[in-house]
Design a protein around this motif. Structure first.
Motif, mmCIF file in Angstrom:
data_model
loop_
_atom_site.group_PDB
_atom_site.id
_atom_site.type_symbol
_atom_site.label_atom_id
_atom_site.label_comp_id
_atom_site.label_asym_id
_atom_site.label_seq_id
_atom_site.Cartn_x
_atom_site.Cartn_y
_atom_site.Cartn_z
ATOM 1 N N TRP A 67 122.072 34.527 -2.037
ATOM 2 C CA TRP A 67 122.890 33.318 -1.860
ATOM 3 C C TRP A 67 123.239 33.188 -0.652
ATOM 4 O O TRP A 67 124.110 34.148 0.182
ATOM 5 C CB TRP A 67 124.125 33.500 -2.759
ATOM 6 C CG TRP A 67 123.984 33.560 -4.340
ATOM 7 C CD1 TRP A 67 124.038 32.479 -5.018
ATOM 8 C CD2 TRP A 67 123.760 34.724 -5.142
ATOM 9 N NE1 TRP A 67 124.089 32.892 -6.175
ATOM 10 C CE2 TRP A 67 123.759 34.047 -6.328
ATOM 11 C CE3 TRP A 67 123.424 35.967 -4.824
ATOM 12 C CZ2 TRP A 67 123.226 35.328 -7.557
ATOM 13 C CZ3 TRP A 67 122.977 36.909 -5.822
ATOM 14 C CH2 TRP A 67 123.270 36.314 -7.113
ATOM 15 N N GLY A 81 127.294 29.098 -8.344
ATOM 16 C CA GLY A 81 127.070 28.791 -6.688
ATOM 17 C C GLY A 81 128.363 28.082 -6.107
ATOM 18 O O GLY A 81 128.268 27.725 -4.991
ATOM 19 N N TRP A 103 125.738 45.169 -4.567
ATOM 20 C CA TRP A 103 125.563 44.014 -3.865
ATOM 21 C C TRP A 103 125.666 44.273 -2.162
ATOM 22 O O TRP A 103 126.186 45.445 -1.895
ATOM 23 C CB TRP A 103 126.670 42.967 -4.077
ATOM 24 C CG TRP A 103 126.995 42.604 -5.589
ATOM 25 C CD1 TRP A 103 127.283 43.443 -6.426
ATOM 26 C CD2 TRP A 103 126.270 41.456 -6.228
ATOM 27 N NE1 TRP A 103 127.262 42.791 -7.641
ATOM 28 C CE2 TRP A 103 126.875 41.446 -7.509
ATOM 29 C CE3 TRP A 103 125.735 40.183 -5.690
ATOM 30 C CZ2 TRP A 103 126.290 40.358 -8.588
ATOM 31 C CZ3 TRP A 103 125.284 39.295 -6.753
ATOM 32 C CH2 TRP A 103 125.847 39.425 -7.748
ATOM 33 N N THR A 115 128.814 33.516 -8.365
ATOM 34 C CA THR A 115 127.403 33.536 -8.110
ATOM 35 C C THR A 115 126.471 32.815 -9.656
ATOM 36 O O THR A 115 125.318 32.753 -9.417
ATOM 37 C CB THR A 115 126.859 35.163 -8.176
ATOM 38 O OG1 THR A 115 127.118 35.793 -9.186
ATOM 39 C CG2 THR A 115 127.429 35.709 -6.803
ATOM 40 N N ARG A 120 122.129 40.432 -4.162
ATOM 41 C CA ARG A 120 121.974 41.479 -5.360
ATOM 42 C C ARG A 120 120.922 42.687 -5.025
ATOM 43 O O ARG A 120 119.696 42.249 -4.770
ATOM 44 C CB ARG A 120 121.845 41.079 -6.520
ATOM 45 C CG ARG A 120 122.304 41.787 -7.805
ATOM 46 C CD ARG A 120 121.750 41.365 -9.057
ATOM 47 N NE ARG A 120 122.118 39.873 -9.553
ATOM 48 C CZ ARG A 120 123.093 39.788 -9.921
ATOM 49 N NH1 ARG A 120 123.771 40.487 -10.736
ATOM 50 N NH2 ARG A 120 123.463 38.461 -10.368
#
Length: 258
Positions: free
Chosen positions: A172, A213, A143, A210, A159
């Motif tokens: 994200w 969210g 990441w 993740t 990612r």
């Protein structure tokens, strides 16, 4: 413990490869930023924990011929994964992948990412130099944490596909202002962020799941430091330890998840 460099180089990173090459399961790596506490062009490796402690049987692997130059390492946010070092490429908003065997370098750009001290980690009125782009590992792989103007200086998490064909697979955007935090790490698909409490205490206060969210800012998990600034923090899913570079001291903490 201090690194073999003593207190000369307070910025750096270290750890074990979560997905090591055969025969290197017990090896450790260390990156000390030996040029202005900002850059370096080599990785130091140790064949065992005892070799790390006594600073023997170390080997240096050169990334670039000079320091700094194109593809040199900048900042303390590097990680080793699957026999390759991933790091912020010198003077670019990119992640570089340095293969420890072939010595080849590949890179991927982080669209809109701040770099060269635009969005570093900070505490109170002080910021940690060149911490804009921070790599992390966990059970699912590799990441990268950064921030962008498009996300108002807030943390962006991506990612990465950890291979020669290095690329971003998912991103994200968070509501967490990057200059309001002191570091981050990933574990079990969750992004955790820390903040400076005082010279002795750091606090994990934020999490982003993740999978769902969902963001939480009400965690209060505190841990002691040996010095004021945590320049580097990364979780290794192989041994469930947090590896910390703390003002030239290298430390581990056992991570326990309920």
């Amino acid at each position: 413990m201090e690194t073999e460099y003593g207190t000369s180089y307070p910025y750096g990173s270290w750890g074990m490869d979560p997905k090591p090459a055969p025969g290197k399961e017990g090896w450790y790596w260390l990156v000390a930023l030996t040029r202005s506490n900002i850059y370096t062009n080599y990785i130091r490796t140790y064949s065992s924990h005892s070799a790390l402690i006594v600073s023997k049987n170390a080997g240096d692997v050169t990334i670039t011929a000079s320091n700094p130059t194109t593809n040199s390492l900048i900042g303390p946010g590097s990680v080793m994964y699957d026999n390759a070092l991933y790091y912020n490429c010198y003077n670019y908003p990119k992640v570089c992948r340095f293969d420890m065997t072939t010595k080849s370098i590949h890179s991927v750009e982080l669209p809109g990412a701040g770099y060269n001290d635009k969005f570093p980690y900070c505490h109170l009125t002080s910021c940690y130099t060149y911490t804009d782009i921070d790599l992390s590992t966990d059970e699912s792989g590799l990441w990268v944490v950064y921030a962008s103007e498009a996300n108002f200086g807030n943390v962006v998490l991506s990612r990465l596909n950890a291979s020669i064909t290095l690329n971003i697979t998912q991103t994200w955007n968070t509501s967490l202002f990057k200059k309001a935090i002191s570091n981050t790490f990933m574990a079990c698909g969750v992004l955790y962020a820390t903040r400076y409490v005082d010279k002795d205490i750091e606090e994990i206060f934020y999490a982003l799941d993740t999978t769902t969210g969902m963001e939480r800012g009400n965690l209060s998990i505190r841990f002691r430091k040996v010095s004021g600034i945590v320049q580097y923090l990364n979780y290794n899913p192989r041994d469930h330890l947090l590896y910390v570079y703390n003002d030239a001291y290298i430390l581990t903490y056992q991570a326990v998840f309920g």
